[in-house]
Design an enzyme around this catalytic site. Structure first.
Site, PDB file in Angstrom:
ATOM      1  N   ASP A 255       9.402  -2.584  -9.985  1.00 37.65           N
ATOM      2  CA  ASP A 255       8.961  -3.765  -9.260  1.00 37.65           C
ATOM      3  C   ASP A 255       7.800  -4.299  -9.840  1.00 37.65           C
ATOM      4  O   ASP A 255       7.709  -4.286 -11.257  1.00 37.65           O
ATOM      5  CB  ASP A 255       8.851  -3.553  -7.724  1.00 37.65           C
ATOM      6  CG  ASP A 255       8.951  -4.517  -7.013  1.00 37.65           C
ATOM      7  OD1 ASP A 255       9.104  -5.859  -7.565  1.00 37.65           O
ATOM      8  OD2 ASP A 255       8.860  -4.702  -5.550  1.00 37.65           O
ATOM      9  N   ASP A 259       0.329  -6.379  -6.727  1.00 37.64           N
ATOM     10  CA  ASP A 259       0.819  -7.431  -6.082  1.00 37.64           C
ATOM     11  C   ASP A 259      -0.358  -7.580  -4.926  1.00 37.64           C
ATOM     12  O   ASP A 259      -0.728  -6.524  -4.306  1.00 37.64           O
ATOM     13  CB  ASP A 259       2.149  -7.098  -5.331  1.00 37.64           C
ATOM     14  CG  ASP A 259       3.274  -7.390  -5.942  1.00 37.64           C
ATOM     15  OD1 ASP A 259       3.205  -7.833  -7.256  1.00 37.64           O
ATOM     16  OD2 ASP A 259       4.480  -7.298  -5.297  1.00 37.64           O
ATOM     17  N   ARG A 312       5.214 -13.643 -14.104  1.00 39.83           N
ATOM     18  CA  ARG A 312       4.329 -13.461 -13.011  1.00 39.83           C
ATOM     19  C   ARG A 312       2.918 -12.806 -13.611  1.00 39.83           C
ATOM     20  O   ARG A 312       2.554 -11.513 -13.312  1.00 39.83           O
ATOM     21  CB  ARG A 312       4.813 -12.448 -12.169  1.00 39.83           C
ATOM     22  CG  ARG A 312       6.112 -12.800 -11.238  1.00 39.83           C
ATOM     23  CD  ARG A 312       6.402 -12.010 -10.149  1.00 39.83           C
ATOM     24  NE  ARG A 312       7.824 -12.336  -9.830  1.00 39.83           N
ATOM     25  CZ  ARG A 312       8.390 -11.603  -8.737  1.00 39.83           C
ATOM     26  NH1 ARG A 312       7.902 -10.512  -8.371  1.00 39.83           N
ATOM     27  NH2 ARG A 312       9.498 -11.939  -8.250  1.00 39.83           N
TER      28      ARG A 312
END
Length: 436
Positions: A255, A259, A312
């Site tokens: 993943d 974050d 990202r």
């Protein structure tokens, strides 16, 4: 000089020498031209260094008493040091590499779970693509995943500094959770992205289904005053290219690397190296999270190195994000989507960054529009040339017009470098093992 004057001078010199010796014997420290560097474990985020310095700033465990300083060599020792009760400042020094999955994926498997049977049961030729998977093997997969989740997550309390010792400290197979706390520092670690042992097959994800994984390397969740500095984040031994495919789709076991979500605020990420990864850094994880995220997610990214990452870097929702003095290297032949994702109500201020793009990759791809949100992009360089990222994007991708003007000007910055110097400077100084 007269004889009397010479005698007086000699007596004065002898007295000064004797005094110096006496001070030395009684423990008084002599002045040093080059005093020793302070202990990096007790360093704090400098004043004015990004959003993490807002208000009370970020001091982590810098004031920890001696009994709250721990040196750990194993994952179990690390989690024990984190779990000691109370919020008194603590310092955890990581020595060597901590492995959260040293026993292998088999250690987490629920009795009766059989991956080959899982593949047979949910093969699209059998199950189809219209209904989420269910049944005994999915239940056993979920139980196995729950066992891994419990084993690899480590929750960081408030007022904590975690720092690697020397040049070879790191963590593999783990997910560091900075959740519902305040005042945390993490520095000088090489962090290998955790490998999800039990991804879930979702036949309804896209036109042909997809494998979905859990576990970010670091999660900053509803936490404030966080400094992430001089770490190396990477897929390490398990790049996506090494992952198998099933049902014609990559068996995705990674993943994110970092974050920052769910009301997190006042975060500075500096001098890190993000390497060899797909979905790298997400700020705000849902378009529907305005209740928790609006007015928060204030993050500064400076002097970070992004090399061979797909997307990202970061993708942003809601936050006021200051992105300056970072270097982005796209390697020839690598998969590349975009660097800055412009998402729901985001306000990105991207200034004086540099990009190295290979032939065939246009500068218009650097920005990606997900939702209508203005941004500021000034003083950025692509392949050594000053480039208006918004104008180039709008020219190359006219269907995704972006608006200029984020509506705010960053003030919490220390030294701002010429972007043309960043590639060499960050290659030498960003990442783990390079803390002064």
């Amino acid at each position: 000089m007269s004889r009397t004057a010479r005698r007086t001078a000699r007596r004065t010199a002898l007295l000064a020498a004797a005094t110096a010796v006496t001070l030395g014997l009684t423990g008084a420290a002599p002045a040093q031209a080059h005093p020793k560097s302070p202990d990096p474990a007790r360093a704090t985020l400098p004043a004015g260094d990004g959003w993490g310095s807002e208000g009370a700033g970020t001091t982590g465990g810098s004031k920890a008493a001696r009994e709250h300083v721990y040196t750990v060599d194993t994952w179990e020792e690390f989690r024990t040091a984190l779990s000691h009760e109370g919020t008194a400042p603590r310092i955890i020094k990581v020595r060597g590499t901590l492995n959260a999955t040293a026993s292998g994926c088999e250690a987490f498997e629920a009795e009766g779970y059989d991956f080959e049977k899982y593949l047979a049961d949910y093969d699209p030729a059998v199950w189809g693509l219209d209904t989420p998977v269910s049944g005994p093997q999915e239940e056993l997969r979920a139980a196995s995943a729950a066992a891994q989740d419990k084993a690899i997550k480590a929750f960081v309390p408030s007022n904590t500094t975690i720092i690697g010792v020397g040049r070879d400290a790191g963590i593999v197979g783990a997910s560091l959770q900075i959740k519902d706390v305040d005042n945390v520092i993490v520095r000088n670690l090489t962090v290998e992205s955790p490998l999800d042992c039990f991804p879930q097959w979702d036949p309804t994800d896209g036109a042909t289904g997809a494998w979905n994984s859990e576990y970010d390397a670091f999660v900053v969740y509803n936490s404030t005053h966080v400094w992430v500095d001089h770490n190396t984040f990477t897929d390490g031994r398990y790049p996506d290219s090494s992952l198998p495919s099933y049902y014609g789709q990559t068996y995705q076991q990674h993943d994110g690397l970092l974050d920052i979500v769910r009301g997190a605020n006042h975060v500075t990420a500096s001098w890190n190296s993000f390497e060899d990864h797909d979905k790298t850094l997400m700020i705000g994880n849902s378009d529907s999270a305005a209740a928790t995220d609006a007015g928060k997610l204030k993050v500064t990214l400076h002097h970070n190195r992004f090399t061979n990452v797909v997307e990202r870097a970061p993708r942003v929702r809601f936050g006021q994000v200051d992105i300056y003095n970072n270097h982005f290297e796209v390697k020839p032949g690598q998969k590349y989507g975009y660097s800055f994702g412009v998402g729901m109500e985001s306000r990105i201020h991207a200034e004086k960054n540099s990009f190295s793009l290979p032939a065939g990759v246009g500068a218009g791809l650097i920005l990606k529009k997900w939702k209508e949100a203005p941004l500021t992009a000034e003083g950025n360089y692509v392949n050594g040339r000053a480039t208006d990222l918004i104008a180039v994007h709008n020219a190359e991708i006219p269907a995704e017009q972006l608006q200029s003007g984020a509506g705010w000007t960053p003030t919490l910055r220390t030294k701002v470098d010429d972007p043309r110097s960043l590639a060499g400077k960050l290659a030498a100084k960003a990442g783990a093992g390079k803390v002064c």
